[in-house]
Scaffold this active site. Structure first.
Site, PDB file in Angstrom:
ATOM      1  N   ARG A   1      38.657  36.801  47.210  1.00  0.00           N
ATOM      2  CA  ARG A   1      39.907  36.051  47.126  1.00  0.00           C
ATOM      3  C   ARG A   1      39.798  34.935  46.114  1.00  0.00           C
ATOM      4  NH1 ARG A   1      43.976  36.324  50.626  1.00  0.00           N
ATOM      5  NH2 ARG A   1      44.465  34.107  50.455  1.00  0.00           N
ATOM      6  N   LEU A   2      40.918  34.744  45.410  1.00  0.00           N
ATOM      7  CA  LEU A   2      41.006  33.641  44.462  1.00  0.00           C
ATOM      8  C   LEU A   2      40.970  32.328  45.237  1.00  0.00           C
ATOM      9  CD1 LEU A   2      41.533  32.860  41.490  1.00  0.00           C
ATOM     10  CD2 LEU A   2      43.976  33.023  41.982  1.00  0.00           C
TER      11      LEU A   2
ATOM     12  N   HIS B   1      29.340  38.077  39.490  1.00  0.00           N
ATOM     13  CA  HIS B   1      30.449  38.891  39.030  1.00  0.00           C
ATOM     14  C   HIS B   1      29.911  40.118  38.325  1.00  0.00           C
ATOM     15  CE1 HIS B   1      34.440  39.841  37.511  1.00  0.00           C
ATOM     16  NE2 HIS B   1      33.888  40.025  36.327  1.00  0.00           N
TER      17      HIS B   1
ATOM     18  N   ARG C   1      47.978  30.272  50.768  1.00  0.00           N
ATOM     19  CA  ARG C   1      46.602  30.272  50.244  1.00  0.00           C
ATOM     20  C   ARG C   1      45.907  28.929  50.445  1.00  0.00           C
ATOM     21  NH1 ARG C   1      44.538  34.000  46.767  1.00  0.00           N
ATOM     22  NH2 ARG C   1      45.848  35.803  46.338  1.00  0.00           N
TER      23      ARG C   1
ATOM     24  N   SER D   1      26.946  38.859  35.902  1.00  0.00           N
ATOM     25  CA  SER D   1      26.847  37.444  35.515  1.00  0.00           C
ATOM     26  C   SER D   1      26.868  36.571  36.767  1.00  0.00           C
ATOM     27  CB  SER D   1      28.038  37.041  34.622  1.00  0.00           C
ATOM     28  OG  SER D   1      28.158  37.856  33.473  1.00  0.00           O
TER      29      SER D   1
ATOM     30  N   ASN E   1      29.192  32.150  41.732  1.00  0.00           N
ATOM     31  CA  ASN E   1      29.688  33.490  42.037  1.00  0.00           C
ATOM     32  C   ASN E   1      28.868  34.496  41.245  1.00  0.00           C
ATOM     33  OD1 ASN E   1      31.666  35.517  42.934  1.00  0.00           O
ATOM     34  ND2 ASN E   1      32.248  35.585  40.776  1.00  0.00           N
TER      35      ASN E   1
ATOM     36  N   ASP F   1      36.811  33.502  37.252  1.00  0.00           N
ATOM     37  CA  ASP F   1      35.693  34.092  36.499  1.00  0.00           C
ATOM     38  C   ASP F   1      35.530  33.457  35.131  1.00  0.00           C
ATOM     39  OD1 ASP F   1      36.552  37.333  37.843  1.00  0.00           O
ATOM     40  OD2 ASP F   1      35.274  35.755  38.655  1.00  0.00           O
TER      41      ASP F   1
ATOM     42  N   SER G   1      25.441  43.422  50.395  1.00  0.00           N
ATOM     43  CA  SER G   1      24.104  43.724  49.854  1.00  0.00           C
ATOM     44  C   SER G   1      23.536  42.548  49.069  1.00  0.00           C
ATOM     45  CB  SER G   1      24.133  44.984  48.985  1.00  0.00           C
ATOM     46  OG  SER G   1      24.765  44.762  47.742  1.00  0.00           O
ATOM     47  N   ASN G   2      24.359  41.765  48.416  1.00  0.00           N
ATOM     48  CA  ASN G   2      23.857  40.564  47.734  1.00  0.00           C
ATOM     49  C   ASN G   2      23.406  39.524  48.749  1.00  0.00           C
ATOM     50  OD1 ASN G   2      24.030  40.451  44.628  1.00  0.00           O
ATOM     51  ND2 ASN G   2      25.898  41.503  45.208  1.00  0.00           N
TER      52      ASN G   2
HETATM   53  N1  LIG Z   1      39.135  30.065  41.554  1.00  0.00           N
HETATM   54  C1  LIG Z   1      38.209  31.040  41.592  1.00  0.00           C
HETATM   55  N2  LIG Z   1      38.142  31.835  42.664  1.00  0.00           N
HETATM   56  C2  LIG Z   1      37.197  32.824  42.716  1.00  0.00           C
HETATM   57  C3  LIG Z   1      36.328  33.048  41.622  1.00  0.00           C
HETATM   58  C4  LIG Z   1      36.429  32.175  40.502  1.00  0.00           C
HETATM   59  O1  LIG Z   1      35.660  32.290  39.514  1.00  0.00           O
HETATM   60  N3  LIG Z   1      37.364  31.194  40.529  1.00  0.00           N
HETATM   61  N4  LIG Z   1      35.445  34.153  41.643  1.00  0.00           N
HETATM   62  C5  LIG Z   1      35.875  35.144  42.606  1.00  0.00           C
HETATM   63  C6  LIG Z   1      35.168  36.439  42.716  1.00  0.00           C
HETATM   64  N5  LIG Z   1      35.912  37.426  41.921  1.00  0.00           N
HETATM   65  C7  LIG Z   1      35.225  37.982  40.869  1.00  0.00           C
HETATM   66  O2  LIG Z   1      34.002  37.764  40.690  1.00  0.00           O
HETATM   67  C8  LIG Z   1      37.254  37.789  42.210  1.00  0.00           C
HETATM   68  C9  LIG Z   1      37.698  37.807  43.522  1.00  0.00           C
HETATM   69  C10 LIG Z   1      39.014  38.168  43.810  1.00  0.00           C
HETATM   70  C11 LIG Z   1      39.906  38.510  42.807  1.00  0.00           C
HETATM   71  C12 LIG Z   1      41.316  38.866  43.152  1.00  0.00           C
HETATM   72  O3  LIG Z   1      42.127  39.177  42.296  1.00  0.00           O
HETATM   73  N6  LIG Z   1      41.624  38.815  44.449  1.00  0.00           N
HETATM   74  C13 LIG Z   1      42.991  39.094  44.944  1.00  0.00           C
HETATM   75  C14 LIG Z   1      42.927  39.925  46.208  1.00  0.00           C
HETATM   76  C15 LIG Z   1      42.126  41.196  45.938  1.00  0.00           C
HETATM   77  C16 LIG Z   1      41.914  41.960  47.252  1.00  0.00           C
HETATM   78  O4  LIG Z   1      42.175  41.404  48.342  1.00  0.00           O
HETATM   79  O5  LIG Z   1      41.453  43.120  47.129  1.00  0.00           O
HETATM   80  C17 LIG Z   1      43.695  37.805  45.331  1.00  0.00           C
HETATM   81  O6  LIG Z   1      42.996  36.843  45.697  1.00  0.00           O
HETATM   82  O7  LIG Z   1      44.931  37.836  45.307  1.00  0.00           O
HETATM   83  C18 LIG Z   1      39.465  38.510  41.498  1.00  0.00           C
HETATM   84  C19 LIG Z   1      38.145  38.153  41.194  1.00  0.00           C
HETATM   85  C20 LIG Z   1      36.010  34.523  43.964  1.00  0.00           C
HETATM   86  N7  LIG Z   1      37.101  33.619  43.843  1.00  0.00           N
HETATM   87  N1  GAR Z   2      35.083  39.898  41.689  1.00  0.00           N
HETATM   88  C1  GAR Z   2      34.055  39.777  42.667  1.00  0.00           C
HETATM   89  C2  GAR Z   2      33.302  41.072  42.733  1.00  0.00           C
HETATM   90  O1  GAR Z   2      33.798  42.132  42.348  1.00  0.00           O
HETATM   91  N2  GAR Z   2      32.068  40.981  43.256  1.00  0.00           N
HETATM   92  C3  GAR Z   2      31.264  42.147  43.393  1.00  0.00           C
HETATM   93  O2  GAR Z   2      31.472  42.712  44.684  1.00  0.00           O
HETATM   94  C4  GAR Z   2      30.280  43.422  45.044  1.00  0.00           C
HETATM   95  C5  GAR Z   2      29.862  42.932  46.397  1.00  0.00           C
HETATM   96  O3  GAR Z   2      28.825  43.772  46.849  1.00  0.00           O
HETATM   97  P1  GAR Z   2      28.028  43.311  48.179  1.00  0.00           P
HETATM   98  O4  GAR Z   2      29.071  42.984  49.232  1.00  0.00           O
HETATM   99  O5  GAR Z   2      27.205  44.529  48.507  1.00  0.00           O
HETATM  100  O6  GAR Z   2      27.202  42.106  47.817  1.00  0.00           O
HETATM  101  C6  GAR Z   2      29.214  43.078  43.979  1.00  0.00           C
HETATM  102  O7  GAR Z   2      29.107  44.111  43.020  1.00  0.00           O
HETATM  103  C7  GAR Z   2      29.780  41.844  43.332  1.00  0.00           C
HETATM  104  O8  GAR Z   2      29.368  41.679  41.976  1.00  0.00           O
END
Ligand SMILES: Nc1nc2c(c(=O)[nH]1)N[C@@H](CN(C=O)c1ccc(C(=O)N[C@@H](CCC(=O)O)C(=O)O)cc1)CN2
Ligand code: GAR
Length: 221
Positions: free
Chosen positions: A95-96, A113, A69, A140, A111, A149, A17-18
């Protein structure tokens, strides 16, 4: 940004949706940019369908197809680089990202968040906000760094936490504010009015003392 229309690459793992908010803003002239490609880690993500419906290249790589990774990130960013983006937008990418993959893109990857960073980094932000009993929550947009994040925050939008809210209701209210927040932030970034210089967010060459508070896609004066 290049003189030509700014080129965006979007990373997404889910419904998109974003991404759709970005595409709609471009289509109706609110955002001067183009989405050059959509990439992710889940081949069945609806975000990829949204891209294809808009005639935009879309590709997902499967993490299980790679040794680890770093190898996955390297392959993903090779695909991203192939569309020559000026800016990478993580829009529900779950994914991280590793430091090595991020290094060449410092200041050119953001990103969105679903929390008021630095509160509630990571996952399950809405349930955690409810459990914490905070009176407001929100979203944010931040620069992506190796610190999950933890990158410099550019802009935020706030919503109230209402009596009777559950995680889904709060998530929906936050999502509604994410779309104009992301578009407004991209308007500034694509107009090169916001840059990241030495870990400091600058608007028109002046350091931001605090994140911009944006509740709609109106540009700050
Ligand atoms: N190095 C960074 N990578 C990412 C960031 C960041 O700021 N620095 N933002 C994220 C988005 N995000 C939150 O906004 C986020 C995405 C994923 C995870 C996480 O723990 N992922 C797990 C797997 C989870 C799953 O598959 O359901 C993982 O990678 O092991 C936390 C926060 C995008 N990446
Ligand atoms: N940590 C990352 C995270 O949680 N992101 C969140 O996933 C959703 C994606 O929605 P979308 O696929 O409809 O845009 C959004 O709420 C976004 O902020």
């Amino acid at each position: 940004m290049a003189d030509a229309t700014p080129r965006l690459a979007v990373l997404a793992s889910g419904r998109g949706s974003n991404l759709q908010a970005i595409l709609d803003a471009i289509d109706d002239g609110r955002l001067h940019a183009q989405v050059a490609g959509v990439f992710g880690d889940k081949p069945r993500a609806f975000a990829l369908e949204r891209a294809r419906a808009a005639g935009i290249p879309a590709r997902a790589l499967r993490p299980g197809d790679f040794a680890g990774r770093d190898e996955f990130d390297a392959a993903l960013f090779a695909e991203v680089a192939s569309v020559r983006p000026d800016l990478i937008v993580c829009a529900g990418y779950m994914r991280l990202l590793g430091a090595a993959a991020l290094a060449p893109w410092a200041g050119r990857i953001i990103n969105i968040h679903p929390s008021l960073l630095p509160d509630f980094k990571g996952l399950d932000t809405h349930a955690r906000a409810l459990a914490a009993g905070v009176p407001e929550h929100g979203a944010s947009v931040h620069f992506v760094t190796a610190d999950l994040d933890g990158g410099p925050v550019i802009a935020q939008a706030r919503v109230p936490v209402l009596d009777g809210d559950d995680a889904d209701a709060l998530a929906a209210r936050v999502l509604d504010t994410e779309h104009p927040l992301l578009v407004a932030t991209l308007q500034l970034l694509c107009a090169a009015r916001i840059v990241l210089r030495d870990e400091v967010v600058e608007l028109d060459g002046r350091p931001l003392a605090a994140p911009l508070q944006l509740a709609s896609n109106r540009l700050p004066a």
